[in-house]
Enzyme design. Structure first.
Site, PDB file in Angstrom:
ATOM      1  CG  HIS A 174      -1.494   5.117  -0.557  1.00 14.47           C
ATOM      2  ND1 HIS A 174      -2.351   5.801   0.286  1.00 14.47           N
ATOM      3  CD2 HIS A 174      -2.187   4.029  -0.985  1.00 14.47           C
ATOM      4  CE1 HIS A 174      -3.512   5.152   0.358  1.00 14.47           C
ATOM      5  NE2 HIS A 174      -3.427   4.072  -0.397  1.00 14.47           N
TER       6      HIS A 174
ATOM      7  CG  ASN B 236      -1.319   8.716   2.411  1.00  9.72           C
ATOM      8  OD1 ASN B 236      -1.846   7.762   1.842  1.00  9.72           O
ATOM      9  ND2 ASN B 236      -0.592   9.618   1.771  1.00  9.72           N
TER      10      ASN B 236
ATOM     11  NE  ARG C 257      -3.955   1.918   2.431  1.00  6.18           N
ATOM     12  CZ  ARG C 257      -4.160   2.619   3.533  1.00  6.18           C
ATOM     13  NH1 ARG C 257      -3.513   2.325   4.651  1.00  6.18           N
ATOM     14  NH2 ARG C 257      -5.030   3.614   3.557  1.00  6.18           N
TER      15      ARG C 257
ATOM     16  CG  HIS D 215      -7.953  -3.720  -2.687  1.00  2.00           C
ATOM     17  ND1 HIS D 215      -8.988  -2.979  -3.227  1.00  2.00           N
ATOM     18  CD2 HIS D 215      -7.008  -2.817  -2.324  1.00  2.00           C
ATOM     19  CE1 HIS D 215      -8.688  -1.694  -3.193  1.00  2.00           C
ATOM     20  NE2 HIS D 215      -7.488  -1.564  -2.652  1.00  2.00           N
TER      21      HIS D 215
END
Length: 316
Positions: free
Chosen positions: A63, A91, A59, A188
């Site tokens: 990001h 975040n 992740r 995911h």
């Protein structure tokens, strides 16, 4: 057996990111030959103590790359009046940044000022996937670290409430296709989500429905048990799929059953093209892992930095 996929993509040039640095597979061969093994060891050590680390590292890379390119701007501390990316709303739940710090500290001992924090993030994401039973791949290297990090820019990240058209727009702005969108969404398959990311589907969905009609009714009922209306619990949530520490294609099978956790997951069935890919990946783990590797290398080629930080949390 771990699928090893080697994919060399040309470095794509997009107006929203600077791409002054060309990446190469052997970038550190002479300057820091043990770089990859040092990073792998840091990820393995952390994962042995905390099984949530791999999902967190994957992740982090995602990001990072979606805001200003893969430049480790997501790691920088806020300073003075400048609120940094890591303190932006999407975040605040990022974690395992200490794994990157640990790897950097060791790298600075062996080859000071050589390995960028952005490359550590890309390599740690690869190791995270491989340690979770997913594919491994050769990571192109040579990214530089950015000097700018603004919390306000985290609005550029795709939200869990996004429709398919919003998702496609966000991805296409970065030169990423619908194929990339569906393949990268498969990340995911590992991890955990807090109620805030999917609560919109469970209560007061719209004027007609209390619950999102796209969600499987029994799945919705179980989620409402975890995330009751007006709950004040900040830690409540659920795993992204039942095999949340295993990188597999269960995510796509769940979407076909109406058990995608986010609106943005279920939205992948909204167009013929994206639905066809969901069906393909649900039926073949091999097809998914090959597509995922191609797409994460493509995403990881969005570069935007200027320096190699000595400390990943502050600019030089």
């Amino acid at each position: 057996m771990t699928l090893i996929v080697v994919f060399l993509s040309s470095i794509l040039i997009f107006s929203v990111f600077s791409t002054g640095n060309s990446l190469s597979l052997n970038y550190y061969d002479k300057t820091c030959p043990h770089a990859e093994s040092i990073i792998t060891n840091a990820v393995k050590t952390a994962t042995s103590k905390d099984k949530t680390v791999p999902a967190a590292l994957l992740r982090l890379h995602f990001h990072d790359c979606f805001v200003r390119g893969c430049d480790a701007s997501v790691l920088l501390y806020s300073k003075g009046n400048n609120k940094a990316e890591k303190d932006g709303p999407p975040n605040v739940s990022l974690h395992a940044l200490y794994v990157i710090d640990n790897a950097k500290k060791e790298l600075e001992t062996w080859c000071p000022g050589v390995v960028s924090c952005a490359d550590i993030l890309a390599l740690a994401a690869r190791d995270a996937v491989a340690l979770s039973g997913g594919p491994s791949w050769n990571v192109p290297k040579g990214r530089k670290d950015g000097r700018t990090s603004k919390a306000s820019e985290t609005v550029q990240l795709p939200a869990p409430t996004f429709t398919i058209s919003q998702l496609q727009k966000t991805f296409s702005q970065r030169g990423l296709s619908t194929d990339d969108l569906v393949a990268l969404s498969g990340g995911h398959t590992i991890g955990f989500s807090h109620c805030s990311s999917f609560q919109n589907r469970l209560h007061n969905f719209n004027a007609t429905h209390d619950i999102d009609p796209m969600i499987n009714p029994s799945f919705a009922a179980s989620l409402r048990g975890v995330c009751p209306k007006n709950s004040k619990s900040k830690n409540a949530g659920t795993t992204m799929d039942p095999s949340s520490t295993t990188f597999d294609n269960t995510y796509y099978k769940l979407i076909l059953q109406g058990k995608g956790l986010f609106s943005s997951d279920q939205a992948l069935l909204s167009t013929p093209k994206s639905k066809e890919l969901v069906l393909k990946f649900a039926s073949s783990r091999e097809a998914f892992t090959e597509a995922f590797v191609n797409s994460i290398i493509k995403m990881g080629s969005l570069t935007g930095g200027q320096e190699v930080r000595k400390d990943c949390r502050v600019v030089n």
